[in-house]
Design a protein around this motif. Structure first.
Motif, short mmCIF file in Angstrom:
data_model
loop_
_atom_site.label_atom_id
_atom_site.label_comp_id
_atom_site.label_asym_id
_atom_site.label_seq_id
_atom_site.Cartn_x
_atom_site.Cartn_y
_atom_site.Cartn_z
N GLY A 152 0.78 -1.23 0.00
CA GLY A 152 0.00 0.00 0.00
C GLY A 152 0.81 1.27 0.00
N LYS A 153 2.16 1.14 0.01
CA LYS A 153 2.97 2.35 0.07
C LYS A 153 2.87 3.14 -1.23
CE LYS A 153 7.41 3.74 2.04
NZ LYS A 153 8.70 3.28 2.55
N ALA A 154 2.46 2.47 -2.33
CA ALA A 154 2.35 3.15 -3.61
C ALA A 154 1.03 3.88 -3.78
CB ALA A 154 2.55 2.15 -4.75
N ASN A 155 0.15 3.83 -2.77
CA ASN A 155 -1.06 4.63 -2.83
C ASN A 155 -0.67 6.11 -2.77
OD1 ASN A 155 -3.81 5.31 -2.75
ND2 ASN A 155 -3.79 5.37 -0.52
N PHE A 156 -1.28 6.94 -3.61
CA PHE A 156 -0.86 8.34 -3.65
C PHE A 156 -2.05 9.24 -3.89
CE2 PHE A 156 -0.67 6.76 -7.95
CZ PHE A 156 -1.18 7.78 -8.73
N ASP A 157 -1.90 10.50 -3.49
CA ASP A 157 -2.90 11.51 -3.79
C ASP A 157 -2.76 11.92 -5.25
OD1 ASP A 157 -4.40 12.99 -1.29
OD2 ASP A 157 -2.64 11.86 -0.67
N ILE A 158 -3.91 12.09 -5.91
CA ILE A 158 -3.89 12.52 -7.31
C ILE A 158 -3.15 13.85 -7.43
CG2 ILE A 158 -5.31 13.08 -9.31
CD1 ILE A 158 -5.47 10.16 -8.29
N SER A 159 -3.32 14.72 -6.43
CA SER A 159 -2.66 16.02 -6.48
C SER A 159 -1.13 15.90 -6.47
CB SER A 159 -3.12 16.90 -5.31
OG SER A 159 -2.83 16.27 -4.08
N GLU A 160 -0.63 14.82 -5.86
CA GLU A 160 0.82 14.62 -5.84
C GLU A 160 1.35 14.44 -7.26
OE1 GLU A 160 4.00 11.36 -4.00
OE2 GLU A 160 1.92 11.38 -3.31
N TRP A 161 0.68 13.58 -8.03
CA TRP A 161 1.09 13.37 -9.42
C TRP A 161 0.94 14.66 -10.22
CZ3 TRP A 161 -0.55 13.91 -14.35
CH2 TRP A 161 0.10 13.17 -15.34
N MET A 162 -0.16 15.37 -10.01
CA MET A 162 -0.42 16.60 -10.76
C MET A 162 0.62 17.67 -10.46
SD MET A 162 -4.57 16.55 -10.29
CE MET A 162 -5.03 17.86 -11.45
N LEU A 163 1.01 17.79 -9.20
CA LEU A 163 2.02 18.78 -8.83
C LEU A 163 3.37 18.47 -9.47
CD1 LEU A 163 1.24 19.55 -5.09
CD2 LEU A 163 1.60 21.25 -6.87
N LEU A 164 3.74 17.21 -9.48
CA LEU A 164 5.01 16.84 -10.10
C LEU A 164 4.98 17.11 -11.60
CD1 LEU A 164 5.84 13.55 -8.15
CD2 LEU A 164 6.77 15.84 -7.78
N GLU A 165 3.81 16.94 -12.21
CA GLU A 165 3.66 17.28 -13.62
C GLU A 165 3.84 18.79 -13.82
OE1 GLU A 165 2.80 16.99 -17.73
OE2 GLU A 165 3.51 15.55 -16.22
#
Length: 494
Positions: A152-165
């Protein structure tokens, strides 16, 4: 739209529309910080609160661009921004963040850029649970190994991916990001940026009252990141208590680790290393109703209320994370520990303890249906978090979920070592003297000051094994602070 459909949509899109007052306060703070963009982009503009505030506080911005996937929201934005739209300075468009070719938009924009807004507050696992598809293309962008991803450590907030983008948008150009996000997400993306060596000139986290603004109980903030490849990158940032605060706390990164207090960390850096004994987590079994038993008089009972008659060979005293965190004693709970090391065959239970085997067989469907894939390729009735360390008699334990550094010294009970659930971290020892010595060291001022500098107390599980394992307590020759009265009480009195 039905109530159920509306609720699904709100969850899927992490739909917490920014109040006008908060958007104004954010833009005012950005203006006061000297942020003066040529272009403002709001990639998920909703009903237009940030677009309207940006038009007010950044009068020299040549373009203010708002994008939104929800056409109903876009219509509201058009209605409220009629004047700004007529001037041509503000433009709105329907766009799906995950499907839009942002580079084709960005490459025609000149000057400094401000990416402003409030990305969705939802995780990918929640999205999957409701059948939502407001997600990026699947990829292990956090670079977790296989077991961490499974656990479950790979569970992430969608905003995390969006911010890195968004950070990628600003590579090689001058610009700023100002986004309302969960505080944990802000720390993760700053740590990622530091590891990647991104050209961050400065950054800060400003706490907001999410309960007041969005009626949600979560630690949230305004994350501000300033990019400028002409300036040296920094691995430090400040944390402010409010949008009005002018004095912040120094936070940042050292040795690839996020540091909650750089001052305290630097003062105790001589203790940073590797724990002489590895901190372990308790037993993971994902079947509490079957594997955890409680004694009532002479009888054992499982979570289904069934009376259980099994041999004692595989039964061990159990203390839960709440017992450790709340300073409670043993509550006559037991854990059925089927293996002495991960992957050990469980066949011997059949001949050694036939009643235990019959009990496990009775509940084989439940144990076989445990959701995590870690059980699939292992022997039936397997558990995890066991090894030689699990069976040493003396323990120092702490619960990862509690917001304090309260270590507990735990004796063996009924001639057996005490087991813990997987919210507890512990050290194990062969004898009382060794356990007592380390217990005293862990309660020294220096040890607690270093550990506190590494802990972000607003996180769901603030105390982590990775943090505990950074303290080399062998470098503490004497403890300046003795354990509090009562913390040396052991076993059922602990």
């Amino acid at each position: 739209m039905t109530t159920a459909a509306a609720r699904k949509q709100r969850i899927e899109f992490g739909d917490f529309q920014t109040p006008d007052a908060l958007a104004v306060a954010v833009c005012r703070r950005l203006h006061d910080l000297g942020i003066c963009p040529d272009v403002v982009i709001e990639p998920t503009c909703g009903v237009g609160a940030f677009v309207e505030a940006a038009a007010q506080f950044f009068p020299t911005a040549k373009q203010i661009l708002g994008f939104e996937v929800n056409n109903d929201y876009l219509e509201i934005s058009h209605a409220r921004l009629q004047g700004e739209l007529a001037s041509g300075r503000v433009r709105l468009a329907q766009a799906d963040f995950f499907a839009t070719r942002w580079q084709s938009i960005l490459e025609v924009l000149t000057g400094s850029l401000l990416v402003l807004g409030n990305f969705p507050w939802v995780t990918n696992s929640v999205q999957s649970g409701i059948g939502g598809d407001n997600l990026p293309r699947k990829a292990n962008f956090q670079c977790h190994n296989g077991l961490d991803a499974i656990m479950g450590k790979a569970n992430f907030d969608i905003s995390e991916w969006m911010l890195l983008e968004v950070f990628r948008w600003l590579e090689g150009r001058q610009g700023d990001v100002a986004m309302l996000v969960k505080t944990a997400v802000a720390r993760k993306v700053l740590a990622h940026a530091q590891r990647q060596g991104l050209a961050i000139a400065s950054s800060c986290i400003i706490k907001i009252d999410a309960k007041k603004a969005f009626d949600v109980s979560v630690d949230a903030c305004l994350l501000i990141v300033r990019f400028n490849s002409a300036l040296p990158a920094t691995d430090e940032y400040q944390v402010f208590d409010s949008l009005e605060a002018t004095q912040g706390q120094r936070v940042g990164h050292r040795m690839g680790v996020s540091i909650a207090s750089l001052d305290a960390f630097d003062a105790n850096i001589a203790l940073v290393g590797q724990s002489p004994e590895k901190w372990r987590s308790g037993v993971k079994h994902d079947a509490a109703a079957v594997m955890e038993l409680t004694r009532h008089g002479q009888l054992l009972q499982n979570g289904y209320g069934e009376t259980v008659d099994i041999e004692s060979d595989y039964l061990y005293p159990l203390m839960k994370g709440s017992d450790i965190g709340n300073g409670k004693g043993w509550r006559k709970k037991y854990l059925l520990v089927t293996q002495r090391y991960v992957g050990e065959s469980t066949d011997s239970i059949r001949t050694r303890t036939p009643k235990t085997w019959a009990y496990l067989q009775k509940h084989a469907d439940i144990l076989g249906a445990r959701a995590s894939s870690i059980y699939v390729k292992n022997p039936p009735f397997s558990v995890f978090g066991v090894g030689a360390y699990s069976f040493r008699p003396w323990r120092i334990a702490i619960c990862g979920l509690y917001k304090s550094l309260d270590f507990r010294l735990i004796t063996p009970l009924e001639g057996k070592p005490v087991m813990f659930d997987d919210t507890v971290y512990y050290l194990s020892f062969d004898n009382e003297m060794a356990a007592q010595q380390v217990f005293t060291l862990l309660h020294s001022y220096e040890a607690k000051d270093l550990l506190s500098s590494l802990i972000f107390w607003d996180e769901k599980r603030p105390v982590k094994a990775s943090i505990l394992n950074m303290l080399d307590w062998s470098r503490l020759h004497t403890a300046k602070e003795s354990p509090q009265q009562g913390q040396l009480s052991l076993g059922v009195c602990a």
